[in-house]
Design a protein around this motif. Structure first.
Motif, PDB file in Angstrom:
ATOM      1  N   LEU A 393      48.082  41.660  29.315  1.00  0.00           N
ATOM      2  CA  LEU A 393      48.968  41.289  30.411  1.00  0.00           C
ATOM      3  C   LEU A 393      49.412  39.838  30.206  1.00  0.00           C
ATOM      4  N   TRP A 396      51.740  36.378  35.361  1.00  0.00           N
ATOM      5  CA  TRP A 396      51.415  37.077  36.594  1.00  0.00           C
ATOM      6  C   TRP A 396      52.317  38.305  36.708  1.00  0.00           C
ATOM      7  N   SER A 397      51.709  39.463  36.776  1.00  0.00           N
ATOM      8  CA  SER A 397      52.488  40.708  36.901  1.00  0.00           C
ATOM      9  C   SER A 397      51.603  41.770  37.533  1.00  0.00           C
ATOM     10  N   TYR A 398      52.255  42.833  37.966  1.00  0.00           N
ATOM     11  CA  TYR A 398      51.525  43.951  38.560  1.00  0.00           C
ATOM     12  C   TYR A 398      51.145  44.944  37.472  1.00  0.00           C
ATOM     13  N   ASP A 399      50.007  45.510  37.680  1.00  0.00           N
ATOM     14  CA  ASP A 399      49.554  46.560  36.757  1.00  0.00           C
ATOM     15  C   ASP A 399      50.406  47.807  36.984  1.00  0.00           C
ATOM     16  N   PRO A 400      51.032  48.349  35.937  1.00  0.00           N
ATOM     17  CA  PRO A 400      51.881  49.549  36.125  1.00  0.00           C
ATOM     18  C   PRO A 400      51.122  50.726  36.727  1.00  0.00           C
ATOM     19  N   ASP A 401      49.829  50.839  36.440  1.00  0.00           N
ATOM     20  CA  ASP A 401      49.067  51.946  37.018  1.00  0.00           C
ATOM     21  C   ASP A 401      48.913  51.794  38.527  1.00  0.00           C
ATOM     22  N   ASP A 402      48.771  50.516  38.988  1.00  0.00           N
ATOM     23  CA  ASP A 402      48.669  50.292  40.436  1.00  0.00           C
ATOM     24  C   ASP A 402      49.987  50.622  41.118  1.00  0.00           C
ATOM     25  N   LEU A 403      51.109  50.236  40.498  1.00  0.00           N
ATOM     26  CA  LEU A 403      52.421  50.557  41.072  1.00  0.00           C
ATOM     27  C   LEU A 403      52.641  52.067  41.143  1.00  0.00           C
ATOM     28  N   VAL A 406      50.816  53.486  44.119  1.00  0.00           N
ATOM     29  CA  VAL A 406      51.407  53.179  45.419  1.00  0.00           C
ATOM     30  C   VAL A 406      52.746  53.894  45.619  1.00  0.00           C
TER      31      VAL A 406
END
Length: 410
Positions: A393, A396-403, A406
């Motif tokens: 990673l 600062w970014s969002y984890d694609p699995d978390d997105l 959701v």
């Protein structure tokens, strides 16, 4: 009179069962086997039951098996001094307890270097026979004694009620052939019935099969074991085959199937097996023996020519087992063929059932169960499989699995 030196502790006393009486062949098709007592006189209640058994369509081999179980039961009753028609549930209980601890003469080992009873052979993964009587043998003895008393209860010659507790309709033997479309129902084992493990398929490893055929020293044995492995025939079926039962042009042989009263059924055989058979029959012709269509296929090689027996064939296999360090039996080759047929994607389960001549498809479906060595190999490969590296990673970014959890996947 020989006696069993093992004792069953019943309180402060011991039980010695004399090995009196024996099972003898009569040569009569109506009653091929009978039980005689220590004086050589037939045991009449057993003979009456065996006559009923044969009349119901059972084979001479079944008659012999039942006779030995009843001989063991009558020896026990003689030891406890109880007449057969006065036996009660207590005698049946003590009979089972005696079988659990007494010595089984068939388990005697003549060689001092023989493997320990119950140990597992390193090459085949198959355990050697344990000392004493197996749980399946005890359960079979209970079934035979139960059938014996049921017959005499119906005939009015014995006790009013059978001393053997009922097994119940939903016993193990009914569960073995139940419809796969219906769920299993929980049931209790019948009284005195022993716990039995669910055996897994006993296919012989390929390297052991190769060593087995490399150890064969003549064309007769090569033809014989090739026939066993490619046809799935049982030992009695193969040894009972005649020259007229061999049809190499059709790629099949005919054998008298178990439990069908001598009816012959077709079995496939490999071209390799027929090739070895041709060489073997050619050698017989050079020795001056040309069997007629009604004569046996398999003959002895030493001394006077005579039909090959099961005892002689088992001696051949025992010598090979000693040489290659295995503990194979002839029926293992039948298991091996069935496992190979089930594993072949080009053949259906019904095809394997037809080749093995299983009466019910659930018998064949038991070979769908994975073998222990296969499962261990797959799990070991799972443990040693390299794990994929974690995805890096940057910033600062969002984890694609978390997105995806959701908002859902696109």
């Amino acid at each position: 009179m020989a006696q069993d030196s093992r004792r069953l502790d019943k309180g402060q006393s011991g039980l010695v069962v004399a090995r009196a009486g024996r099972v003898v062949a009569t040569g009569d098709a109506m009653l091929p086997w009978q039980v005689v007592d220590g004086s050589g006189a037939p045991v009449v209640p057993v003979s009456e039951f065996l006559l009923e058994l044969v009349a119901c369509g059972n084979t001479a081999a079944s008659c012999r098996s039942y006779a030995y179980d009843l001989l063991r039961w009558f020896r026990f009753l003689a030891a406890v001094e109880v007449p057969w028609n006065r036996a009660q549930r207590t005698e049946v209980r003590d009979f089972v307890l005696w079988l659990r601890v007494c010595h089984n003469p068939a388990r005697d080992r003549r060689r001092q270097e023989a493997p320990a009873p119950g140990s597992v052979n390193a090459r085949t993964g198959k355990p050697y026979l344990r000392e004493g009587y197996a749980p399946s043998t005890i359960n079979h003895a209970l079934s035979v004694v139960s059938a014996f008393y049921d017959h005499h209860v119906r005939a009015g010659h014995g006790p009013v009620v059978s001393p053997v507790p009922s097994q119940g309709r939903h016993g193990r033997r009914f569960e073995a052939h139940h419809s796969p479309l219906e769920p299993f129902r929980l049931h209790r084992r019948g009284a005195y019935r022993q716990k039995q493990s669910d055996p897994e398929p006993r296919a012989v490893p390929d390297d052991v099969i190769e060593d087995l055929f490399a150890a064969l020293g003549c064309n007769r044995d090569r033809a014989l074991f090739s026939m066993f492995l490619s046809s799935g025939a049982r030992a009695a079926e193969m040894l009972g085959m005649t020259i007229g039962d061999v049809h190499p042009g059709e790629g099949r042989i005919y054998v008298q199937s178990k439990g069908l009263g001598g009816v012959k059924q077709a079995c496939p055989a490999s071209p390799e097996a027929f090739s070895w058979l041709t060489l073997y029959l050619g050698e017989l012709a050079q020795e001056g023996l040309r069997p007629e269509p009604h004569e046996p296929v398999w003959w002895t090689r030493r001394g006077l020519l005579r039909p090959l027996t099961y005892t002689a064939l088992r001696a051949v296999l025992n010598r090979i087992n000693t040489r290659i360090g295995a503990n194979l039996c002839l029926h293992d080759l039948r298991h091996t063929l069935c496992q190979r047929l089930v594993d072949d994607p080009g053949l259906s389960l019904v095809d394997a059932q037809q080749v093995m001549r299983h009466r019910r498809i659930t018998t064949t479906s038991g070979y769908l169960r994975p073998r222990t060595d296969e499962v261990i190999a797959k799990v070991h490969e799972y443990y040693t499989r390299p794990k994929p590296p974690p995805r890096p990673l940057t910033g600062w970014s969002y984890d694609p699995d978390d997105l995806a959890d959701v908002f859902g996947s696109a």
